[in-house]
Design a protein around this motif. Structure first.
Motif, PDB file in Angstrom:
ATOM      1  N   ASN A  87       0.854  -1.184   0.000  1.00 23.53           N
ATOM      2  CA  ASN A  87       0.000   0.000   0.000  1.00 23.53           C
ATOM      3  C   ASN A  87       0.890   1.234   0.000  1.00 23.53           C
ATOM      4  O   ASN A  87       1.431   1.631   1.034  1.00 23.53           O
ATOM      5  CB  ASN A  87      -0.912   0.004   1.230  1.00 23.53           C
ATOM      6  CG  ASN A  87      -1.793   1.245   1.295  1.00 23.53           C
ATOM      7  OD1 ASN A  87      -1.918   1.985   0.325  1.00 23.53           O
ATOM      8  ND2 ASN A  87      -2.412   1.466   2.440  1.00 23.53           N
ATOM      9  N   SER A  88       1.055   1.827  -1.176  1.00 22.60           N
ATOM     10  CA  SER A  88       1.829   3.063  -1.308  1.00 22.60           C
ATOM     11  C   SER A  88       1.050   4.017  -2.199  1.00 22.60           C
ATOM     12  O   SER A  88       0.010   3.660  -2.761  1.00 22.60           O
ATOM     13  CB  SER A  88       3.207   2.782  -1.908  1.00 22.60           C
ATOM     14  OG  SER A  88       3.100   2.411  -3.276  1.00 22.60           O
ATOM     15  N   ALA A  89       1.558   5.227  -2.355  1.00 21.42           N
ATOM     16  CA  ALA A  89       0.868   6.220  -3.175  1.00 21.42           C
ATOM     17  C   ALA A  89       1.014   5.948  -4.665  1.00 21.42           C
ATOM     18  O   ALA A  89       0.434   6.669  -5.477  1.00 21.42           O
ATOM     19  CB  ALA A  89       1.392   7.617  -2.846  1.00 21.42           C
ATOM     20  N   PHE A 144      -4.396   5.966  -1.340  1.00 22.38           N
ATOM     21  CA  PHE A 144      -3.992   7.194  -0.649  1.00 22.38           C
ATOM     22  C   PHE A 144      -4.624   7.271   0.741  1.00 22.38           C
ATOM     23  O   PHE A 144      -5.117   8.307   1.178  1.00 22.38           O
ATOM     24  CB  PHE A 144      -4.334   8.430  -1.489  1.00 22.38           C
ATOM     25  CG  PHE A 144      -3.918   8.305  -2.924  1.00 22.38           C
ATOM     26  CD1 PHE A 144      -2.574   8.311  -3.277  1.00 22.38           C
ATOM     27  CD2 PHE A 144      -4.862   8.128  -3.920  1.00 22.38           C
ATOM     28  CE1 PHE A 144      -2.183   8.160  -4.595  1.00 22.38           C
ATOM     29  CE2 PHE A 144      -4.479   7.980  -5.243  1.00 22.38           C
ATOM     30  CZ  PHE A 144      -3.134   7.997  -5.583  1.00 22.38           C
ATOM     31  N   ASP A 145      -4.557   6.154   1.425  1.00 21.47           N
ATOM     32  CA  ASP A 145      -5.180   6.000   2.738  1.00 21.47           C
ATOM     33  C   ASP A 145      -4.664   4.680   3.314  1.00 21.47           C
ATOM     34  O   ASP A 145      -4.115   3.849   2.587  1.00 21.47           O
ATOM     35  CB  ASP A 145      -6.706   5.940   2.574  1.00 21.47           C
ATOM     36  CG  ASP A 145      -7.468   6.096   3.883  1.00 21.47           C
ATOM     37  OD1 ASP A 145      -6.824   6.144   4.956  1.00 21.47           O
ATOM     38  OD2 ASP A 145      -8.713   6.154   3.835  1.00 21.47           O
ATOM     39  N   THR A 146      -4.862   4.482   4.614  1.00 24.39           N
ATOM     40  CA  THR A 146      -4.606   3.160   5.169  1.00 24.39           C
ATOM     41  C   THR A 146      -5.626   2.170   4.610  1.00 24.39           C
ATOM     42  O   THR A 146      -6.679   2.556   4.094  1.00 24.39           O
ATOM     43  CB  THR A 146      -4.690   3.177   6.703  1.00 24.39           C
ATOM     44  OG1 THR A 146      -5.961   3.716   7.102  1.00 24.39           O
ATOM     45  CG2 THR A 146      -3.571   4.011   7.305  1.00 24.39           C
ATOM     46  N   GLY A 193       4.740  -4.986   6.078  1.00 25.65           N
ATOM     47  CA  GLY A 193       6.006  -4.424   6.541  1.00 25.65           C
ATOM     48  C   GLY A 193       6.558  -3.352   5.630  1.00 25.65           C
ATOM     49  O   GLY A 193       7.384  -2.545   6.053  1.00 25.65           O
ATOM     50  N   ALA A 194       6.109  -3.334   4.374  1.00 28.96           N
ATOM     51  CA  ALA A 194       6.500  -2.288   3.427  1.00 28.96           C
ATOM     52  C   ALA A 194       5.254  -1.498   3.066  1.00 28.96           C
ATOM     53  O   ALA A 194       4.219  -2.066   2.719  1.00 28.96           O
ATOM     54  CB  ALA A 194       7.126  -2.901   2.174  1.00 28.96           C
ATOM     55  N   GLY A 195       5.329  -0.166   3.141  1.00 28.96           N
ATOM     56  CA  GLY A 195       4.161   0.659   2.883  1.00 28.96           C
ATOM     57  C   GLY A 195       3.167   0.597   4.034  1.00 28.96           C
ATOM     58  O   GLY A 195       3.515   0.234   5.158  1.00 28.96           O
ATOM     59  N   GLN A 196       1.933   0.994   3.759  1.00 25.71           N
ATOM     60  CA  GLN A 196       0.841   1.035   4.749  1.00 25.71           C
ATOM     61  C   GLN A 196       1.091   2.128   5.791  1.00 25.71           C
ATOM     62  O   GLN A 196       0.546   3.213   5.673  1.00 25.71           O
ATOM     63  CB  GLN A 196       0.646  -0.337   5.407  1.00 25.71           C
ATOM     64  CG  GLN A 196      -0.516  -0.463   6.368  1.00 25.71           C
ATOM     65  CD  GLN A 196      -1.866  -0.637   5.731  1.00 25.71           C
ATOM     66  OE1 GLN A 196      -2.380   0.305   5.133  1.00 25.71           O
ATOM     67  NE2 GLN A 196      -2.468  -1.809   5.863  1.00 25.71           N
TER      68      GLN A 196
END
Length: 290
Positions: free
Chosen positions: A208-210, A215-217, A233-236
């Motif tokens: 979960n990245s931009a 563009f939100d959790t 563990g990556a993003g979010q």
């Protein structure tokens, strides 16, 4: 009780269990005890930190998506630990960041202040986001925002995260705490020192990245696990660790839903934030000593 009624009750129990499994919710979480599911990280060696090749890759992908070299000029990734081989004993770490639902159990049990912040206090922190931006993340009357129960809890300071870990320790009789940077990085990255949990090439479809939004959790556990089975563990959200960067500051790691590229989403990336900071991009996970 008639046999038919007994069979019907068993079927209902199994159906509920299946629905929970599909939703990614364990029976412990559904029971609302606030205790996170954990993954056991085995004893052994792993590669921690980064080398010049990895750092150059991080700068390059940042420049490609942002169209500027601010991260390079500010030497963001030059501050990472030089790559080295480290041996850690086995430990348990939360499978996902702590969720709003899990944190709510702690708040209700202890009376600890819920994740909330006034406009004055928010603006005093000097962040680039307007107060209107954070309204969807604010708790009301001690309750998480509607529909965000399984999203990572945010707007929690380092002290708040530690208070949750202390409550878990008292509740379970076990020792819970925020992970040291080394323990966090091994759990997310695995033993082989790859740039990301999945390999050496950034893939926006794995976090979960931009790059892809929303563009939100998001609810935890939507993406494939890392080498040890750890999720998100990556993003979010960035995650607090117990590691100090300077007096009053702690290392956060992992990147967030608001980052693109995503050099900062590599497990080796690190930067310090004030312990008092409450941010919509920062949450946490906990570990348990064995």
């Amino acid at each position: 009780m008639r046999v038919g009624d007994c069979i019907a009750d068993i079927w209902k129990f199994c159906a509920v269990g299946c629905l929970l499994a599909v939703a990614g919710v364990s029976h412990a979480q559904a029971a609302g005890d606030g205790i996170p599911d954990v993954v056991r990280i085995p004893s052994g060696w792993f590669w921690q930190g980064s080398d010049s090749v990895e750092r150059q890759y991080a700068y390059q992908i940042d420049e490609q998506v942002y169209g500027h070299d601010i991260s390079r000029r500010n030497r963001w990734y030059d501050l990472e630990t030089d790559k080295w081989h480290v041996h850690l004993l086995a430990y348990d770490i939360a499978k996902t960041p702590v969720t709003n639902d899990q944190y709510a159990v702690f708040v209700n049990a202890t009376g600890h202040p819920a994740p909330d912040i006034s406009q004055e206090d928010w603006e005093r922190q000097g962040l680039i986001y307007t107060y209107d931006t954070i309204i969807p993340f604010l708790w009301k009357n001690g309750r998480p925002p509607r529909g965000r129960g399984r999203h990572p809890v945010v707007l929690v300071s380092w002290q708040d995260a530690n208070a949750y870990a202390q409550w878990l320790s008292e509740k379970t009789g076990e020792t819970w705490h925020l992970p040291d940077e080394l323990y966090w990085e091994k759990a997310i990255r695995g033993p082989d020192g790859t740039f990301y949990p999945w390999g050496n090439i950034f893939d926006a479809g794995r976090l979960n990245s931009a790059d892809n939004g929303p563009f939100d959790t998001m609810p935890v556990g939507r993406f494939e696990p890392g080498p040890y089975g750890v999720l998100d563990g990556a993003g979010q959200v960035f995650e607090w660790t117990s590691t100090s960067s300077q007096p009053g500051y702690r290392i956060v790691k992992g990147g967030s839903w608001d980052d693109r590229g995503c050099g900062v989403c590599r497990p080796a990336a690190r930067h310090g934030r004030p312990e008092y900071l409450k941010h919509i991009l920062i949450g946490f996970r906990v570990m348990r000593d064995r």
